[in-house]
Scaffold this motif. Structure first.
Motif, PDB file in Angstrom:
ATOM      1  N   GLU A 131       0.819  -1.218   0.000  1.00 54.66           N
ATOM      2  CA  GLU A 131       0.000   0.000   0.000  1.00 54.66           C
ATOM      3  C   GLU A 131       0.852   1.266   0.000  1.00 54.66           C
ATOM      4  O   GLU A 131       0.377   2.328  -0.364  1.00 54.66           O
ATOM      5  CB  GLU A 131      -0.943   0.009   1.207  1.00 54.66           C
ATOM      6  N   GLN A 134       3.178   3.806  -4.970  1.00 54.26           N
ATOM      7  CA  GLN A 134       2.292   4.703  -5.704  1.00 54.26           C
ATOM      8  C   GLN A 134       1.179   3.866  -6.327  1.00 54.26           C
ATOM      9  O   GLN A 134       1.372   2.690  -6.645  1.00 54.26           O
ATOM     10  CB  GLN A 134       3.061   5.428  -6.799  1.00 54.26           C
ATOM     11  N   LYS A 135       0.023   4.479  -6.533  1.00 58.00           N
ATOM     12  CA  LYS A 135      -1.138   3.750  -7.039  1.00 58.00           C
ATOM     13  C   LYS A 135      -0.839   3.033  -8.356  1.00 58.00           C
ATOM     14  O   LYS A 135      -1.190   1.868  -8.522  1.00 58.00           O
ATOM     15  CB  LYS A 135      -2.325   4.691  -7.213  1.00 58.00           C
ATOM     16  N   ASP A 136      -0.159   3.695  -9.300  1.00 58.92           N
ATOM     17  CA  ASP A 136       0.116   3.069 -10.588  1.00 58.92           C
ATOM     18  C   ASP A 136       1.052   1.867 -10.430  1.00 58.92           C
ATOM     19  O   ASP A 136       0.928   0.874 -11.148  1.00 58.92           O
ATOM     20  CB  ASP A 136       0.664   4.076 -11.594  1.00 58.92           C
ATOM     21  N   ARG A 138       1.223  -0.009  -7.583  1.00 64.51           N
ATOM     22  CA  ARG A 138       0.424  -1.032  -6.885  1.00 64.51           C
ATOM     23  C   ARG A 138      -0.421  -1.830  -7.865  1.00 64.51           C
ATOM     24  O   ARG A 138      -0.522  -3.048  -7.773  1.00 64.51           O
ATOM     25  CB  ARG A 138      -0.509  -0.357  -5.871  1.00 64.51           C
ATOM     26  N   ILE A 139      -1.020  -1.134  -8.801  1.00 65.83           N
ATOM     27  CA  ILE A 139      -1.883  -1.797  -9.782  1.00 65.83           C
ATOM     28  C   ILE A 139      -1.063  -2.797 -10.602  1.00 65.83           C
ATOM     29  O   ILE A 139      -1.482  -3.940 -10.802  1.00 65.83           O
ATOM     30  CB  ILE A 139      -2.561  -0.755 -10.699  1.00 65.83           C
TER      31      ILE A 139
END
Length: 183
Positions: A131, A134-136, A138-139
């Motif tokens: 978590e 960064q979101k990108d 993590r995806i």
């Protein structure tokens, strides 16, 4: 009641190499929940995750002599075996046929992620570490390591260039290594 027996990582490896069934039982009792959680996250169904977990422990028992402490921790080695075994399961023909009809529970978990199986992995702190990416990143890590997608499949699915996927994955892995060393 006697004291709970614990083993160091070195003792675990030595015990497994000596084919000590008590050590193997300890390993299973203490690591199977986390490995099952990873398998379940990859394959998405409990029965298949149970089959993967069984295969993983057979591979650990048979291949412990291939473990190299210089390359990483025992748990990391077992996680890689679990992830690879789960991905192999996903790529099998019978699983691809079964997955043509999407399971309702996996759809509901997309909208209520707190219901997903994070408990067995979370006690290791892996969820919190991932978590922190960064979101990108993590995806991409989720798609590659837990859903078994290739980099090409990720690029197509996210509609981004393959080079971007590779860069984000590389940066995420570097960051994860740094974060895990801090634990």
């Amino acid at each position: 009641m006697g004291a709970t027996l614990t083993y160091t990582e070195v003792e675990l490896v030595q015990g497994l190499q000596a084919r000590d069934e008590k050590v193997f039982t300890y390993l299973y009792d203490h690591y199977s929940p986390a490995l099952y959680g990873v398998a379940l996250k990859v394959v998405g169904e409990e029965a298949a995750a149970g089959d993967v977990l069984q295969e993983v422990f057979v591979k650990i028992w048979r291949n412990i002599d291939r473990y190299d402490a210089v390359k990483g921790r025992l748990f990391t080695w077992m996680l890689n075996i679990t992830r690879n075994t789960a991905i192999d399961s996903l790529r099998s023909k019978s699983h691809k046929l079964d997955q043509r009809v999407q399971d309702v529970t996996s759809v509901s978990l997309m909208y209520e992620p707190q219901l997903a199986v994070h408990l067995s992995v979370d006690h290791l702190g892996l969820t919190k570490v991932i978590e922190r990416l960064q979101k990108d990143q993590r995806i991409i890590i989720d798609m590659a390591y837990f859903k078994g997608h290739t980099q090409e499949e990720i690029a197509r699915s996210l509609e981004i260039p393959l080079g971007t996927v590779k860069t984000r994955m590389r940066n995420a892995i570097i960051q994860l290594r740094t974060l895990l060393k801090q634990l």
